[in-house]
Motif scaffolding. Structure first.
Motif, PDB file in Angstrom:
ATOM      1  N   ILE A 118       0.829  -1.206   0.000  1.00 28.97           N
ATOM      2  CA  ILE A 118       0.000   0.000   0.000  1.00 28.97           C
ATOM      3  C   ILE A 118       0.860   1.251   0.000  1.00 28.97           C
ATOM      4  O   ILE A 118       0.554   2.236  -0.679  1.00 28.97           O
ATOM      5  N   LEU A 119       1.968   1.235   0.729  1.00 27.76           N
ATOM      6  CA  LEU A 119       2.862   2.398   0.776  1.00 27.76           C
ATOM      7  C   LEU A 119       3.449   2.702  -0.600  1.00 27.76           C
ATOM      8  O   LEU A 119       3.465   3.864  -1.031  1.00 27.76           O
ATOM      9  N   ILE A 120       3.905   1.682  -1.310  1.00 30.34           N
ATOM     10  CA  ILE A 120       4.463   1.878  -2.654  1.00 30.34           C
ATOM     11  C   ILE A 120       3.373   2.371  -3.611  1.00 30.34           C
ATOM     12  O   ILE A 120       3.600   3.291  -4.396  1.00 30.34           O
ATOM     13  N   ILE A 121       2.195   1.792  -3.528  1.00 34.93           N
ATOM     14  CA  ILE A 121       1.091   2.218  -4.397  1.00 34.93           C
ATOM     15  C   ILE A 121       0.699   3.661  -4.077  1.00 34.93           C
ATOM     16  O   ILE A 121       0.483   4.470  -4.989  1.00 34.93           O
ATOM     17  N   THR A 122       0.633   4.009  -2.805  1.00 29.55           N
ATOM     18  CA  THR A 122       0.314   5.387  -2.409  1.00 29.55           C
ATOM     19  C   THR A 122       1.352   6.348  -2.956  1.00 29.55           C
ATOM     20  O   THR A 122       1.016   7.419  -3.472  1.00 29.55           O
ATOM     21  N   TYR A 123       2.606   5.958  -2.861  1.00 26.84           N
ATOM     22  CA  TYR A 123       3.714   6.778  -3.336  1.00 26.84           C
ATOM     23  C   TYR A 123       3.552   7.111  -4.821  1.00 26.84           C
ATOM     24  O   TYR A 123       3.607   8.271  -5.222  1.00 26.84           O
ATOM     25  N   ILE A 124       3.301   6.099  -5.626  1.00 27.35           N
ATOM     26  CA  ILE A 124       3.193   6.366  -7.058  1.00 27.35           C
ATOM     27  C   ILE A 124       1.868   7.035  -7.424  1.00 27.35           C
ATOM     28  O   ILE A 124       1.807   7.792  -8.383  1.00 27.35           O
ATOM     29  N   LEU A 125       0.822   6.789  -6.644  1.00 27.19           N
ATOM     30  CA  LEU A 125      -0.437   7.495  -6.884  1.00 27.19           C
ATOM     31  C   LEU A 125      -0.289   8.992  -6.600  1.00 27.19           C
ATOM     32  O   LEU A 125      -0.887   9.816  -7.295  1.00 27.19           O
ATOM     33  N   LEU A 126       0.504   9.337  -5.601  1.00 23.45           N
ATOM     34  CA  LEU A 126       0.774  10.754  -5.328  1.00 23.45           C
ATOM     35  C   LEU A 126       1.525  11.388  -6.501  1.00 23.45           C
ATOM     36  O   LEU A 126       1.233  12.514  -6.901  1.00 23.45           O
ATOM     37  N   TYR A 127       2.490  10.660  -7.061  1.00 23.97           N
ATOM     38  CA  TYR A 127       3.189  11.155  -8.245  1.00 23.97           C
ATOM     39  C   TYR A 127       2.216  11.359  -9.406  1.00 23.97           C
ATOM     40  O   TYR A 127       2.251  12.381 -10.091  1.00 23.97           O
ATOM     41  N   PHE A 128       1.372  10.375  -9.643  1.00 22.70           N
ATOM     42  CA  PHE A 128       0.399  10.489 -10.728  1.00 22.70           C
ATOM     43  C   PHE A 128      -0.518  11.694 -10.519  1.00 22.70           C
ATOM     44  O   PHE A 128      -0.778  12.458 -11.444  1.00 22.70           O
ATOM     45  N   THR A 129      -0.985  11.876  -9.296  1.00 21.97           N
ATOM     46  CA  THR A 129      -1.861  13.010  -8.976  1.00 21.97           C
ATOM     47  C   THR A 129      -1.150  14.329  -9.236  1.00 21.97           C
ATOM     48  O   THR A 129      -1.723  15.262  -9.810  1.00 21.97           O
ATOM     49  N   LEU A 146       4.000  17.435  -2.970  1.00 20.86           N
ATOM     50  CA  LEU A 146       5.423  17.085  -2.882  1.00 20.86           C
ATOM     51  C   LEU A 146       5.800  16.722  -1.449  1.00 20.86           C
ATOM     52  O   LEU A 146       6.534  15.752  -1.218  1.00 20.86           O
ATOM     53  N   ILE A 147       5.305  17.481  -0.471  1.00 24.75           N
ATOM     54  CA  ILE A 147       5.572  17.164   0.937  1.00 24.75           C
ATOM     55  C   ILE A 147       5.032  15.775   1.278  1.00 24.75           C
ATOM     56  O   ILE A 147       5.705  14.989   1.962  1.00 24.75           O
ATOM     57  N   MET A 148       3.846  15.458   0.795  1.00 25.42           N
ATOM     58  CA  MET A 148       3.272  14.134   1.042  1.00 25.42           C
ATOM     59  C   MET A 148       4.133  13.033   0.409  1.00 25.42           C
ATOM     60  O   MET A 148       4.346  11.978   1.021  1.00 25.42           O
ATOM     61  N   ILE A 149       4.633  13.290  -0.792  1.00 28.17           N
ATOM     62  CA  ILE A 149       5.512  12.319  -1.456  1.00 28.17           C
ATOM     63  C   ILE A 149       6.765  12.091  -0.617  1.00 28.17           C
ATOM     64  O   ILE A 149       7.171  10.948  -0.378  1.00 28.17           O
ATOM     65  N   TYR A 150       7.371  13.174  -0.141  1.00 30.32           N
ATOM     66  CA  TYR A 150       8.564  13.031   0.703  1.00 30.32           C
ATOM     67  C   TYR A 150       8.233  12.308   2.005  1.00 30.32           C
ATOM     68  O   TYR A 150       9.019  11.487   2.494  1.00 30.32           O
ATOM     69  N   GLY A 151       7.047  12.589   2.580  1.00 34.70           N
ATOM     70  CA  GLY A 151       6.645  11.920   3.820  1.00 34.70           C
ATOM     71  C   GLY A 151       6.489  10.420   3.634  1.00 34.70           C
ATOM     72  O   GLY A 151       6.950   9.630   4.465  1.00 34.70           O
ATOM     73  N   VAL A 152       5.847  10.016   2.542  1.00 36.73           N
ATOM     74  CA  VAL A 152       5.688   8.584   2.257  1.00 36.73           C
ATOM     75  C   VAL A 152       7.056   7.959   1.994  1.00 36.73           C
ATOM     76  O   VAL A 152       7.325   6.832   2.427  1.00 36.73           O
ATOM     77  N   ASP A 153       7.943   8.680   1.325  1.00 31.05           N
ATOM     78  CA  ASP A 153       9.297   8.190   1.071  1.00 31.05           C
ATOM     79  C   ASP A 153      10.023   7.936   2.391  1.00 31.05           C
ATOM     80  O   ASP A 153      10.678   6.897   2.563  1.00 31.05           O
ATOM     81  N   ILE A 154       9.909   8.869   3.326  1.00 32.52           N
ATOM     82  CA  ILE A 154      10.551   8.701   4.638  1.00 32.52           C
ATOM     83  C   ILE A 154       9.990   7.481   5.353  1.00 32.52           C
ATOM     84  O   ILE A 154      10.741   6.651   5.887  1.00 32.52           O
ATOM     85  N   LEU A 155       8.668   7.346   5.366  1.00 32.07           N
ATOM     86  CA  LEU A 155       8.033   6.206   6.013  1.00 32.07           C
ATOM     87  C   LEU A 155       8.493   4.896   5.387  1.00 32.07           C
ATOM     88  O   LEU A 155       8.846   3.943   6.096  1.00 32.07           O
ATOM     89  N   ASP A 156       8.523   4.849   4.067  1.00 32.19           N
ATOM     90  CA  ASP A 156       8.976   3.657   3.357  1.00 32.19           C
ATOM     91  C   ASP A 156      10.439   3.342   3.690  1.00 32.19           C
ATOM     92  O   ASP A 156      10.796   2.189   3.920  1.00 32.19           O
ATOM     93  N   THR A 157      11.265   4.373   3.731  1.00 32.31           N
ATOM     94  CA  THR A 157      12.685   4.188   4.055  1.00 32.31           C
ATOM     95  C   THR A 157      12.847   3.644   5.473  1.00 32.31           C
ATOM     96  O   THR A 157      13.644   2.724   5.704  1.00 32.31           O
ATOM     97  N   LEU A 158      12.101   4.161   6.420  1.00 33.71           N
ATOM     98  CA  LEU A 158      12.185   3.685   7.803  1.00 33.71           C
ATOM     99  C   LEU A 158      11.713   2.238   7.929  1.00 33.71           C
ATOM    100  O   LEU A 158      12.282   1.465   8.707  1.00 33.71           O
ATOM    101  N   TYR A 213      20.495  11.702   2.081  1.00 31.61           N
ATOM    102  CA  TYR A 213      19.045  11.521   2.134  1.00 31.61           C
ATOM    103  C   TYR A 213      18.430  12.424   3.199  1.00 31.61           C
ATOM    104  O   TYR A 213      17.392  13.067   2.969  1.00 31.61           O
ATOM    105  N   GLY A 214      19.034  12.472   4.362  1.00 32.56           N
ATOM    106  CA  GLY A 214      18.543  13.331   5.441  1.00 32.56           C
ATOM    107  C   GLY A 214      18.549  14.798   5.049  1.00 32.56           C
ATOM    108  O   GLY A 214      17.579  15.524   5.297  1.00 32.56           O
ATOM    109  N   VAL A 215      19.634  15.228   4.402  1.00 30.02           N
ATOM    110  CA  VAL A 215      19.732  16.617   3.943  1.00 30.02           C
ATOM    111  C   VAL A 215      18.638  16.896   2.922  1.00 30.02           C
ATOM    112  O   VAL A 215      17.961  17.932   2.979  1.00 30.02           O
ATOM    113  N   LYS A 216      18.450  15.954   2.012  1.00 31.09           N
ATOM    114  CA  LYS A 216      17.416  16.133   0.976  1.00 31.09           C
ATOM    115  C   LYS A 216      16.038  16.290   1.602  1.00 31.09           C
ATOM    116  O   LYS A 216      15.301  17.222   1.273  1.00 31.09           O
ATOM    117  N   MET A 217      15.688  15.406   2.508  1.00 27.43           N
ATOM    118  CA  MET A 217      14.341  15.444   3.083  1.00 27.43           C
ATOM    119  C   MET A 217      14.115  16.716   3.907  1.00 27.43           C
ATOM    120  O   MET A 217      13.071  17.351   3.789  1.00 27.43           O
TER     121      MET A 217
END
Length: 191
Positions: free
Chosen positions: A75-86, A118-130, A144-148
């Motif tokens: 679900i996290l990966i699907i959410t991530y790409i759905l945010l990109y699509f949106t 974009l903030i939501m995309i970064y947030g999901v990325d952080i969650l996925d990374t953790l 990665y930390g500097v980027k986020m």
């Protein structure tokens, strides 16, 4: 078909639709040069999003190493790409007639949505990374930390800024593009 191929297919379809949306939207400026007024900063944000999505598509190959998938990870990966699509759809609406056929007017009227997505995309990325664990996170750090931290902070500033001066939006998008290209080159072997 194994589970990774199933997930890869879903990801690829959604990413392909998003990238197709960006390409179609951009090509319309060539097809119909007098119909709408392009805005160069909008086009740079489109380029940034394109680079981000291509980067994700390249990174996606690493998912083959995951032997066990949970529904949460799926679900996290699907959410991530759905945010990109949106975000792709938001950057290129079906028309901009309500904005005097100007992408500059459209961009500034929808900038809060763009930067909050974009903030939501970064947030999901952080969650996925953790979720991938400490070892995975350590391989990405410190860049990665500097980027986020920088990207989320700057997106908050841009989302809530009342300024319509192109200079700051240009500086930020150029910074984002350069940072992403540097991040990609530092994390992957590029000949």
């Amino acid at each position: 078909m194994d589970f990774f191929n199933h997930i890869k297919t879903v990801i690829s379809i959604i990413l392909g639709l998003g990238i197709g949306s960006l390409l179609n939207g951009t090509v319309k400026f060539v097809q119909h040069p007098g119909r709408t007024k392009p805005y160069w900063i909008h086009l740079l944000w489109v380029l940034y999003l394109f680079v981000q999505m291509i980067h994700f598509w390249w990174w996606e190959y690493n998912l083959r190493e995951m032997r066990v998938w949970t529904f949460t990870e799926y679900i996290l990966i699907i959410t991530y790409i759905l945010l990109y699509f949106t975000l792709c759809q938001l950057l290129y609406p079906s028309d901009v007639k309500d904005y005097s056929d100007s992408y500059r007017n459209y961009f500034f009227s929808r900038k809060k949505w763009i930067f909050l997505l974009l903030i939501m995309i970064y947030g999901v990325d952080i969650l996925d990374t953790l979720l991938k664990g400490q070892t995975y996170l350590e391989k990405l750090m410190p860049l990665y930390g500097v980027k986020m931290v920088t990207h989320i902070s700057l997106c908050v500033l841009l989302a809530f800024s009342t300024s319509k001066k192109s200079f700051w939006y240009a500086v930020m998008v150029i910074f984002f593009i350069i940072f992403e290209l540097y991040f990609i080159s530092s994390k992957y072997y590029i000949d």
